[in-house]
Write a protein that holds these residues in place. Structure first.
Motif, PDB file in Angstrom:
ATOM      1  N   GLU A  82       0.855  -1.180   0.000  1.00 16.05           N
ATOM      2  CA  GLU A  82       0.000   0.000   0.000  1.00 16.05           C
ATOM      3  C   GLU A  82       0.894   1.235   0.000  1.00 16.05           C
ATOM      4  O   GLU A  82       1.979   1.222   0.584  1.00 16.05           O
ATOM      5  CB  GLU A  82      -0.880   0.028   1.254  1.00 16.05           C
ATOM      6  N   PHE A  83       0.433   2.275  -0.679  1.00 19.19           N
ATOM      7  CA  PHE A  83       1.156   3.551  -0.681  1.00 19.19           C
ATOM      8  C   PHE A  83       0.226   4.607  -0.107  1.00 19.19           C
ATOM      9  O   PHE A  83      -0.820   4.903  -0.669  1.00 19.19           O
ATOM     10  CB  PHE A  83       1.585   3.926  -2.103  1.00 19.19           C
ATOM     11  N   TRP A  84       0.593   5.132   1.046  1.00 21.81           N
ATOM     12  CA  TRP A  84      -0.233   6.077   1.782  1.00 21.81           C
ATOM     13  C   TRP A  84       0.294   7.490   1.611  1.00 21.81           C
ATOM     14  O   TRP A  84       1.491   7.726   1.701  1.00 21.81           O
ATOM     15  CB  TRP A  84      -0.228   5.729   3.270  1.00 21.81           C
ATOM     16  N   SER A  85      -0.606   8.423   1.396  1.00 21.24           N
ATOM     17  CA  SER A  85      -0.298   9.848   1.398  1.00 21.24           C
ATOM     18  C   SER A  85      -1.296  10.468   2.372  1.00 21.24           C
ATOM     19  O   SER A  85      -2.492  10.513   2.102  1.00 21.24           O
ATOM     20  CB  SER A  85      -0.481  10.423  -0.004  1.00 21.24           C
ATOM     21  N   ILE A  86      -0.791  10.896   3.532  1.00 19.19           N
ATOM     22  CA  ILE A  86      -1.693  11.227   4.619  1.00 19.19           C
ATOM     23  C   ILE A  86      -1.177  12.413   5.428  1.00 19.19           C
ATOM     24  O   ILE A  86       0.016  12.514   5.698  1.00 19.19           O
ATOM     25  CB  ILE A  86      -1.894   9.973   5.508  1.00 19.19           C
ATOM     26  N   TRP A  87      -2.092  13.321   5.777  1.00 16.88           N
ATOM     27  CA  TRP A  87      -1.738  14.426   6.657  1.00 16.88           C
ATOM     28  C   TRP A  87      -1.628  13.889   8.065  1.00 16.88           C
ATOM     29  O   TRP A  87      -2.360  12.974   8.455  1.00 16.88           O
ATOM     30  CB  TRP A  87      -2.789  15.530   6.598  1.00 16.88           C
ATOM     31  N   TYR A  88      -0.750  14.447   8.834  1.00 14.40           N
ATOM     32  CA  TYR A  88      -0.459  13.957  10.178  1.00 14.40           C
ATOM     33  C   TYR A  88      -1.737  13.727  10.980  1.00 14.40           C
ATOM     34  O   TYR A  88      -2.578  14.612  11.103  1.00 14.40           O
ATOM     35  CB  TYR A  88       0.435  14.951  10.925  1.00 14.40           C
TER      36      TYR A  88
END
Length: 129
Positions: A82-88
């Protein structure tokens, strides 16, 4: 707030440290790194990342072509990456979870990461367990 990007995998992935691109003998500002997280799962992912191997993806500038090359060379469907792009500390909503074939990915496929605040790409078919 900070935006974080992670690879999460069922099996280990190769790391990349201090990889600099060059053009005509000059070092560019683009630096691309994939490093193991010191804390698994990372606190920034708000508990959504459940895979045993988690890697922080870092890059200055626009390293999308490097990211695409890395995915094509190292990501296999059986690793359930999985590749996650997430704000803190935020959550990725289910309508921002996408499935892509790792061997057919292009930079354009990844551009939507900039259009969504929080998203996840799963590099395995929906019916795989």
């Amino acid at each position: 707030m900070s935006l974080y990007r992670y690879f999460a995998s069922k099996n280990p992935l190769p790391i990349i440290e201090n990889s600099f691109a060059t053009l005509e003998g000059y070092a560019l500002e683009t630096q691309f790194e994939i490093l193991p997280c010191r804390k698994n799962p990372p606190i920034a992912a708000a508990g959504q990342i459940q895979k045993p191997f988690v890697y922080k993806v870092r890059g200055n500038g626009k390293p999308l072509h490097q990211l695409v090359d890395y995915i094509k060379e190292n990501v296999r469907e059986q690793d359930r990456v999985e590749f996650w792009s997430i704000w803190y500390s935020e959550k990725v909503p289910s309508n921002n979870m996408y499935r892509l074939n790792p061997q057919q990915i292009t930079p354009e496929d990844l551009r939507f990461l900039h259009d969504n605040e929080n998203c996840c790409i799963r590099f395995f078919p929906k019916n795989k367990k």
